[in-house]
Structures are given as structure tokens and as C-alpha cells.
Scaffold this active site. Structure first.
Site, PDB file in Angstrom:
ATOM      1  N   ASP A 328       0.857  -1.182   0.000  1.00 28.21           N
ATOM      2  CA  ASP A 328       0.000   0.000   0.000  1.00 28.21           C
ATOM      3  C   ASP A 328       0.899   1.240   0.000  1.00 28.21           C
ATOM      4  O   ASP A 328       2.122   1.148   0.033  1.00 28.21           O
ATOM      5  CB  ASP A 328      -0.933  -0.020   1.212  1.00 28.21           C
ATOM      6  N   GLU A 524     -10.600   6.648   4.200  1.00 26.38           N
ATOM      7  CA  GLU A 524      -9.515   6.133   5.034  1.00 26.38           C
ATOM      8  C   GLU A 524      -9.533   6.732   6.427  1.00 26.38           C
ATOM      9  O   GLU A 524     -10.582   6.938   7.018  1.00 26.38           O
ATOM     10  CB  GLU A 524      -8.178   6.337   4.326  1.00 26.38           C
TER      11      GLU A 524
END
Length: 823
Positions: A328, A524
């Protein structure tokens, strides 16, 4: 149960059956923190069905012809905001992405042709025939997580939480197919989807990216979504036209972190990790998913990007995954002993492709050095390259482009919008319908109000046009419909009418009022919350509902959210209450269910059932159906319908204990220091409260010698904010020019860097001119700050005379406008 599952689902049925029996089958074992025991994990059936000898021979030949620089380059992915096409000649990277706020010319509303031109500029350099270079197309990734939602005009599907309520695997496959066609049209060949998280704590800001809090729905959806995106893969055959690479993410347990903290730690047993959180991966792998993304998060203290027992021994070994593992966003930099520009540990643990958006250049040089001196074994490097090349050859296009590239008619195509509208209909969950308020006859006159009424951006949520989904207007969705527009069309078709009202007032008494409201967009960690109470202590939406109710108008509440929230007062103030989640661009799907025919007969019934438990209190999650502490307001699987109505009694309006919210990102707004942050002055600097466009909303700071102004508070970790490209926003006016250099820094203790020369930012300006500057947090990291232990997120230091007035200090998502101060 198992025979029925096998008959129904073939290989995927087998995976689901095995998953359902795991709870009883797994033996007890001695736990070693963060260490997996492969023998406990399920094997997957035919995970490499797309592998064939001829392709593997070609891969081996390519690897043999590549230089070490080219091999290392294949393992690194940069963001287009941080690399120019011509740099690929010196740094032969294997992959690129257009991250949350990256766009052609920093314009997140760029035309599709500009997106295709951007991708082509990089692919052309990668495919050049030049000495010492093996032409290999780039993998080009994008966050098409609910449709190709980064592109103006694309179909925006409901977020996964709504799709989970629909419980329709065939619908999921259709969404995958439509998304792939729209992505392929703009030149991308890879999406970072599907998310297979099992969110267990709805404080988590990514809850809406999960289909359900329980594994059964995720296990049923993972395969169809991978198949929809990639098509059926077979040995010796390339991917069918119009399909793209899928990414099963985030491996593993990202939805299990303590307290629902993004990028946090899942403190659970291996038994629970397998039984719950691995549910979607076997069917995704069986369906041919070519990539898996390792999670930012940890399992019992061990970050997944460095967990060899999970990535190499379990995923690639026991489970037989033959694709590649991608990291990521700079996640490798969070591993002990690593930085974003230097991390052999991640590659050795099983990450094949570093996602290094802005750290790629240093990472290339350091990874090359590690490969040369043996810290990265050549066998491991070759294996990573082999897996990446395998995915590229399975994709099949020699130039990296699908045959659909440039066919922009696929964006927002009528057939795709019809699928999205169906998805909206199926995802709606009816929580209350007292007095059979719904469906409403189409000949009725209604008012439509609330801040979500005519707001496609709000109903679409995060990961829409930009990372956080903020600032999007209806004009940015030329093929979309707001919920109000959909209601109006359905009513006018039956002889009725809809009046849009900003404040709930009306000219003629309506037959009903639709109040559309909910969470503002987020993504997020910025969506992590401390309380489940919507509008803590009451707010404008509750006041609006109560005002209409007091006037005797039947009230229908349509709640837009990325998770269930404690809304008992709002439910009590409504006659009908609909959880619409984040439905995307096809608002007419809401009207399909809520508006009947002229006589009030339903055109479509409610099909949605909760895939997450709805909280009965604001101070705790409701638990889960398999646990002893299960105490929801509405249980997993709940949902009324016209065919099965029920009356709902008044709900308790006691939210439980209220907690002070954590605040890492707001320091000074509206003339007030934002708790827990305070201003601190040292040396020859004084402050005065002044009017700066509003009463006492500014603080004037006057230096007369050596001095510092600092925002101080608890020691906090801003690593996630920097990785997420957040920027420090300063709104200010220079009252008197600085006599000497001005340093702007974040404080992380003695011997910790982080100061940057901000003299040009605070240069003299025309009288009374206000400026807004956005400075990337990563600029301070580059200057040496340890962002994991920040005691002051803003400190100004100078000597001699200097005066400024501040009206705003906070962190915000970078929407392509932030940078480091010029020297």
C-alpha cells in the site's frame, strides 16, 4: 449444508463450505505474536488455472534478457504526480498509479481524453525500442472502488456497504464487468479492488469499503467481483477485451484493528484471522485474481508488509497464490528498520511490488544496492519479477492498452447506469415505516429537503473524483441524478410534484416531506470517528425533522452514511426511515422504491437487509451475532419491506457516555484554539486577538527579537497523515515583513529535524492581502522530522521584527495544490 453448497457453487462453493466448517475444524495452538502456522490455513482449488508452459517459458526468457536495473524497476510503482514520463528512461519502473488526488495537470475534473493521453505518455516511453532496454508495458493502477469514480462522467456505483445489503452475487459480477469497461476506456489496466475487509468496528473510516461485518457475504462476493473485473482466465489465453486486473485487498485483517483505527493492530488469534478475515481470499484466488494488496495494518504487532509467514508461507505457499503482492501507499516505510526509500525487508517478506508514490527514486537506488550486495537474494527478486510479468502477459495487450482504450462511450453508458440504478434499489434498507407512510403515490405533492437532497457528491461519498470525495458539485456528474431529481421525475410522471426546499419551508402543504441527510464524504483514516452518535447532542438535521413533524407533515428520512450510526432521535422524529448508504450517481434508484404508482402501489419492494448491525448506543459497537455481547438496535439481517411491514415503537434517546473526540488535524479555526491544542509563545513574541473579517477570529503575532510561536499539545503520530498526502493549511496576512529568515517546523523533540525555510511564504504582500498556503506534511519528513512523535504540528521561529495575523491552521487532504515552500 456442505453438499448443497457444493452443488450450488462448484469450486467457489467448496471454498465457502470449507470456510463455514473452519470454526469447528481448527485445532488449538500455541500463539506466537504475528506468526502464522500455514498448516492451519485452507488450500485453494486451482489457484493458478491461468498458468501455461509456453507463457512461463516466455517469462523466463524475458527475465534472462533483463538488466538488474530493469528487474528492480519492475518491483517499484510510482505515482504520476511524482514522476515524469521521460524519467522512465533512467528508471525503468514496472508500474504506475494515479492516486487519490493525482490527475492530468492536477485537474481532478480532467476530460477522459486527458486521462488517456496521460497514461499513453508513460506507456510510450516504457515500450520504446532503445539500446539496453527490454520493452515491457506498465501496469497502470487506479482506485476504481465503486465504478471508475475518478473520472467525470463515469458511472458511480453504490459503495460496498450498500452492495452487501443487496445480497446479490450476480449483481456484483455485472458491476465488475461494467467498471472494467469504463476503466479500460481511459487506458488504465488495473484497479485496486475489490476490498475484502470484514469491518468489525464501525468507528473505522473505511467501513463502507467492506461488504459486511460477517464473512458469509464477503465469501459470496469476492469471486464474482474478481470474475467481473478480469473475466474467466484460462491457460494459454489472454484476458478478454474490456477486462482489467483486479486486486484483492487488504491482506489481512484490516477490518479487525483495535478500536477501528485505520492502519492499526488486529489483536486477534490466528483462528479468528482465518475464520473471519480470510473468508474472501480463497474465492478471489480461485477466480483468478492476479494481485493481492498487503494491508497497512498489523496482526498482533507485526506489520503485514513485513510478515513473511503470512505473505510467503500462507498466501503464496499454502493458498497457492500465483499472482503478485503489491504494497500500500509507502506502507513499507512503516516497517521496523525501514524508511519509504529503503526496505529490503518488505521484498524479502513477500511484497513483489512496492507502492512508492513519491519515494520511488530513492527506493530504486537502495533496492538496486540491496540486490547487488545480496541483502535481497536474486532468487527472491526473480520470483517477484516473474509474478509481475505473469500478470502482464495474462493481460495480454503488448502495449498495455485494452482494445476499449479511447472508447469513451463506455463511460456512463446507459447499460451501466441501469445496473447502478438496480444496485441502488436493492441496497436500500427500510428501518421504519409506521402507518404505511411508504410507498407514496406518484400523484402526491412533496417537499424535498436536507443537505443531501440535491447533492450527488454527498450521496457518492469518498473515493469520488478525488480521494476524500470533497468539493464535488452536481455539474461534476453529467450522467448522474441526485435523489431529489429522481424523486421529482417519478412524481411528475404520475401527475405529482416535488418542491426542493433548503430550510423545510413550503408554499402549499405537502402530502409528505423527504428529508435527505447524513455523513459528509470521507476516506480512510480521516473517516475514523470516536463516537457513533450522528450529530452529537442534536443538530440541524434533527431540528429539521422535528420542525416538519410538529407541523403534522408525514416525514420520510433518507439517511446517507458509510456505516450504521446511532440515530435514534432522528428515527423517532420520522414516520419512515431509510438507510440509503452511499448510493452513488443514480439517485433515481431511491425513487424506484419509495414512490409507487398513482394509486400508491409499490413499483419495487425493499430488498436490502442490514449487512452491519445498527448500534443501540453511541458509545460502543453493538457486537456481532456470534458473540455474547450482541446488543444492536437493529440486528444483522434486519430490514422491513412492503410485503412484511411492522410498526416501530419509540427508541431510547440516551446515547450513553459521551467522549471527547480526538483531534489530530484542527489547530485554530473561527478564532479559537481547537482542543487539545494550545498556542505557546516563547521569547520576544506577543499575540493579540483581532477582528479579521469576523469578530475576534484572528490572532496577530508580533516579534520584536528572537522568539517562537508554537501550537502545542499531546505527542501524536502524523505518519498516516503524511502518507495520505495531507497538507498543512495556513491562512494569514503579513503585517510587517521579517527582518531575518523565518523557519517553519514541526517539533518532534531534541535532535529532531523538520525545519524548512519559509521566508518566501511570509514575504511582504500588498496591504490587507490574505494568503492561503498548503504545505505537504511530507515536506517536514523530508527535512528530517520524525512524524511518529509530533508535539507541535506548527512552529514559527525568527529573530528581529516580524508581524503576521493567522485565521486558520489545520491539516487537509491535498487536492493537488500543495507543495514544499520555495527556497
Amino acid at each position: 449444508m456442505m453438499p448443497r453448497l457444493l452443488r450450488r457453487g462448484g469450486r467457489r462453493g467448496l471454498a465457502l463450505a470449507i470456510f463455514m466448517l473452519l470454526d469447528a475444524a481448527l485445532p488449538a495452538f500455541a500463539e506466537e505474536a504475528g506468526t502464522a502456522h500455514p498448516e492451519l490455513w485452507p488450500k485453494t482449488a486451482s489457484p493458478g488455472a491461468f498458468i501455461d508452459a509456453a507463457r512461463e517459458t516466455k517469462i523466463a526468457s524475458l527475465i534472462a534478457s533483463m538488466t538488474l536495473e530493469e528487474k528492480v524497476g519492475q518491483t517499484i510503482q510510482a505515482d504520476v504526480s511524482a514522476i515524469r514520463p521521460e524519467e522512465l528512461r533512467r528508471y525503468p519502473l514496472g508500474a504506475l498509479l494515479a492516486g487519490g488526488n493525482s490527475a492530468p495537470g492536477r485537474n481532478t475534473h480532467a476530460e477522459p481524453a486527458a486521462w488517456l493521453a496521460l497514461v499513453k505518455a508513460y506507456q510510450d516511453v516504457a515500450m520504446e525500442a532503445r539500446a539496453g532496454h527490454v520493452p515491457i508495458p506498465l501496469l497502470f493502477g487506479v482506485d476504481a472502488v465503486h465504478g471508475h469514480s475518478k473520472i467525470v462522467g463515469a458511472t458511480v456505483f453504490p459503495h460496498n456497504i450498500g452492495l452487501g445489503a443487496a445480497r446479490d452475487p450476480e449483481l456484483i459480477r455485472l458491476i465488475g464487468e461494467a467498471t472494467a469497461k469504463e476503466v479500460a476506456a481511459t487506458g488504465f489496466n488495473w484497479t485496486f479492488a475489490p476490498t475484502l475487509a470484514i469491518p468489525r468496528d464501525i468507528h473505522w473510516g473505511r467501513t463502507y469499503e467492506g461488504y459486511s461485518e460477517e464473512p458469509e457475504i464477503v465469501a459470496r462476493y469476492a469471486g464474482p467481483m474478481a470474475l467481473g473485473l478480469q473475466g474467466e482466465l484460462a491457460a494459454g489465453q489472454s484476458m478478454q477485451a474490456g477486462h482489467i486486473l483486479a486486486t484483492a485487498k487488504h491482506f489481512l485483517g484490516d477490518g479487525a484493528t483495535e478500536g477501528g483505527v485505520d492502519q492499526g493492530d488486529a489483536r486477534i488469534s490466528e483462528h479468528e484471522l482465518i475464520r473471519l478475515h480470510n473468508a474472501g481470499y480463497p474465492p478471489a484466488i480461485e477466480s483468478g485474481a492476479l494481485s493481492v494488496m498487503a494491508s497497512f495494518s498489523s496482526w498482533n504487532g507485526v506489520k503485514h508488509s513485513g510478515n513473511k509467514t503470512l505473505l510467503a508461507d500462507v498466501l503464496k505457499g499454502r493458498m497457492g497464490f500465483e499472482g503478485f503482492v503489491v504494497g500500500d501507499w509507502n506502507a513499507h516505510g512503516q516497517l521496523a528498520g525501514c524508511t519509504p526509500t529503503d526496505c529490503p525487508r518488505a521484498l524479502n517478506a513477500g511484497v513483489d511490488l512496492f507502492m512508492a508514490p513519491d519515494s520511488w527514486k530513492g527506493l530504486f537506488e537502495n533496492t538496486l544496492a540491496a540486490a547487488r550486495d545480496g541483502r535481497i537474494p536474486m532468487e527472491r527478486l526473480d520470483d517477484a519479477v516473474r509474478r509481475i510479468l505473469r500478470a502482464k502477459l495474462v493481460f495480454g495487450a503488448s502495449d498495455g492498452f485494452s482494445p476499449l482504450a479511447g472508447q469513451f462511450e463506455n463511460l456512463g453508458a446507459a447499460a451501466h447506469r441501469a445496473i447502478a440504478r438496480r444496485a441502488v434499489r436493492e441496497s436500500l434498507v427500510l428501518l421504519k415505516n409506521n402507518g404505511a407512510t411508504l410507498p407514496l403515490r406518484s400523484s402526491a405533492h412533496v417537499i424535498v429537503t436536507g443537505d443531501g437532497a440535491d447533492n450527488i457528491g454527498k450521496q457518492s461519498g469518498g473515493w469520488t473524483l478525488n480521494w476524500q470525495g470533497l468539493g464535488n458539485a452536481n455539474a461534476d456528474f453529467p450522467n448522474g441524478q441526485s435523489i431529489y431529481t429522481g424523486l421529482r421525475a417519478a412524481l411528475e410522471a404520475g401527475g405529482g410534484s416535488a418542491e426542493l426546499s433548503a430550510d423545510g419551508e413550503f408554499r402549499a402543504r405537502p402530502d409528505a416531506a423527504f428529508v435527505i441527510f447524513g455523513e459528509s464524504p470521507y476516506a480512510e483514516f480521516q473517516g475514523d470517528i470516536d463516537t457513533l452518535e450522528f450529530e452529537a447532542g442534536g443538530g440541524p438535521n434533527l431540528a429539521l425533522l422535528r420542525k416538519l413533524k410538529a407541523k403534522g407533515v408525514p416525514v420520510v428520512a433518507i439517511f446517507l452514511s458509510g456505516r450504521p450510526l446511532w440515530t435514534n432521535p432522528h428515527i423517532n422524529a420520522s414516520d419512515a426511515f431509510v438507510a440509503a448508504w452511499l448510493p452513488g450517481s443514480e439517485g433515481a434508484g431511491v425513487a424506484d422504491v419509495l414512490i409507487g404508482d398513482k394509486d400508491g402501489r409499490a413499483r419495487h419492494d425493499f430488498r436490502g437487509r442490514l449487512s452491519f448491525s445498527w448500534p443501540s448506543r453511541a458509545d460502543r459497537v453493538p457486537g456481532h451475532q456470534s458473540e455474547g455481547n450482541y446488543a444492536p438496535q437493529f440486528a444483522y439481517g434486519y430490514g422491513l419491506s412492503y410485503a412484511q411491514p411492522a410498526e416501530l415503537a419509540l427508541l431510547s434517546e440516551d446515547p450513553g457516555a459521551r467522549r471527547e473526540a480526538r483531534n489530530l488535524e484542527r489547530y485554530f479555526l473561527n478564532g479559537r484554539e481547537q482542543a487539545p491544542w494550545r498556542f505557546q509563545l516563547s521569547g520576544a513574541v506577543a499575540q493579540t486577538t483581532i477582528d479579521a473579517g469576523a469578530q475576534e477570529n484572528g490572532r496577530r503575532l508580533d516579534w520584536s527579537g528572537d522568539g517562537a510561536f508554537a501550537v502545542t499539545g499531546p505527542v501524536v503520530d502524523l505518519t498516516r497523515q503524511a502518507n495520505g498526502d495531507m497538507a498543512l493549511v495556513v491562512r494569514y496576512r503579513v503585517e510587517a515583513a521579517a527582518a531575518n529568515p523565518v523557519l517553519l517546523s514541526v517539533s518532534c523533540g531534541p535532535q529532531c529535524g523538520g525545519a524548512i525555510d519559509a521566508s518566501k511564504l511570509f514575504a511582504p504582500s500588498p496591504k490587507d492581502e490574505w494568503r492561503i498556503e498548503r504545505i505537504k506534511l511530507s515536506c517536514f519528513r523530508s527535512a528530517g522530522a520524525d512524524l511518529s512523535r509530533i508535539a507541535s504540528p506548527f512552529t514559527l521561529t525568527t529573530s528581529g521584527r516580524f508581524s503576521i495575523t493567522l485565521t486558520e491552521l489545520r491539516l487537509v487532504p491535498d487536492e493537488g495544490h500543495a507543495d514544499c515552500p520555495p527556497r
